[in-house]
Design a protein around this motif. Structure first.
Motif, short mmCIF file in Angstrom:
data_model
loop_
_atom_site.label_atom_id
_atom_site.label_comp_id
_atom_site.label_asym_id
_atom_site.label_seq_id
_atom_site.Cartn_x
_atom_site.Cartn_y
_atom_site.Cartn_z
N ALA A 1 0.83 -1.21 0.00
CA ALA A 1 0.00 0.00 0.00
C ALA A 1 0.87 1.25 0.00
CB ALA A 1 -0.93 0.00 1.21
N ASP A 2 1.99 1.21 0.74
CA ASP A 2 2.89 2.36 0.78
C ASP A 2 3.65 2.51 -0.54
OD1 ASP A 2 2.07 2.92 3.33
OD2 ASP A 2 3.78 1.94 4.30
N LYS B 1 1.37 4.25 -2.87
CA LYS B 1 1.32 5.69 -2.55
C LYS B 1 2.54 6.39 -3.15
CE LYS B 1 -1.29 5.32 1.78
NZ LYS B 1 -1.23 5.48 3.26
N GLU C 1 1.87 6.81 -6.85
CA GLU C 1 0.92 7.89 -7.10
C GLU C 1 1.59 9.26 -6.96
OE1 GLU C 1 -2.13 7.73 -8.26
OE2 GLU C 1 -2.03 5.55 -8.38
N TRP C 2 2.51 9.36 -6.00
CA TRP C 2 3.26 10.60 -5.80
C TRP C 2 4.14 10.89 -7.01
CZ3 TRP C 2 8.51 11.66 -5.48
CH2 TRP C 2 8.85 12.93 -4.97
#
Length: 204
Positions: free
Chosen positions: A175-176, A179, A182-183
């Protein structure tokens, strides 16, 4: 930062620095006159890049793996590949042919993508080949030392693979990692783990 939109007047550099979803690329390709057909995202990227560089619609047309309404090929070693169906039945048949040549080979990540790429290029150039030829190339892919090349344009998957290849990231939850992707996705420039590391180091 808002995601960039595809525009007819954008530069190749601007296109390469952005990230665009396949659905948006297909819509843009149709808008400028490119026949989308069964082109992969990476192929559409190349065609759009050619258009942005030259202002001319590329002449390349998609080639379907089978003729509309035609029966699928008989799965036999000497049958010429004409109406190909890349389903479980075909894959199992090809793996059985590979096993006759060398038993107990392990599947390799990306093997079906690159086999499909090999087949498509030959169909596009009207080259004749059989299911045994397909199996022989699959065997070659499965026995390649090390990893197969990363799949073009599968930038998120490539990012995740490279992220976890870095020993310091082995315990980071997926999940990280998503993220982090996405960043990076909305930043200018390449969408690679190397770029991500550089940007993060510049922030610290």
């Amino acid at each position: 930062m808002a995601e960039k939109k595809l525009r007819i007047d954008m530069s190749v550099a601007e296109f390469d620095a952005g990230y665009f979803y396949a659905t948006d690329m297909k819509a843009f390709a149709r808008e400028i006159g490119i026949s989308v057909g069964n082109f992969r995202k990476s192929e559409l990227e190349d065609l759009i890049r050619d258009f942005l560089a030259t202002g001319k619609v590329p002449s390349r047309k998609p080639v379907l793996p089978r003729k509309p309404g035609a029966e699928r090929d008989e799965l036999a070693v000497n049958v010429t590949v004409t109406n190909y169906v890349g389903d479980k039945k075909t894959k199992q048949f090809l793996l059985e042919l590979v096993a006759k040549k060398e038993a107990d080979l392990k599947n390799k990540s990306g093997q079906w993508y690159w086999l499909n790429d090999w087949r498509r290029l030959r169909q596009e150039s009207d080259r004749t080949f059989t299911y045994q030829d397909l199996a022989d190339h699959l065997h070659s892919l499965m026995t390649t030392k090390g990893r197969l090349p990363q799949i073009p344009s599968a930038r998120m998957n490539n990012f995740i693979t490279d992220f976890y290849s870095d020993p310091q990231n082995s315990d980071i939850p997926r999940a990280d990692v998503l993220k982090a992707w996405e960043w990076l996705k909305v930043k200018s420039g390449p969408k690679t783990y190397q770029k991500y590391k550089r940007l993060r180091s510049e922030e610290s």
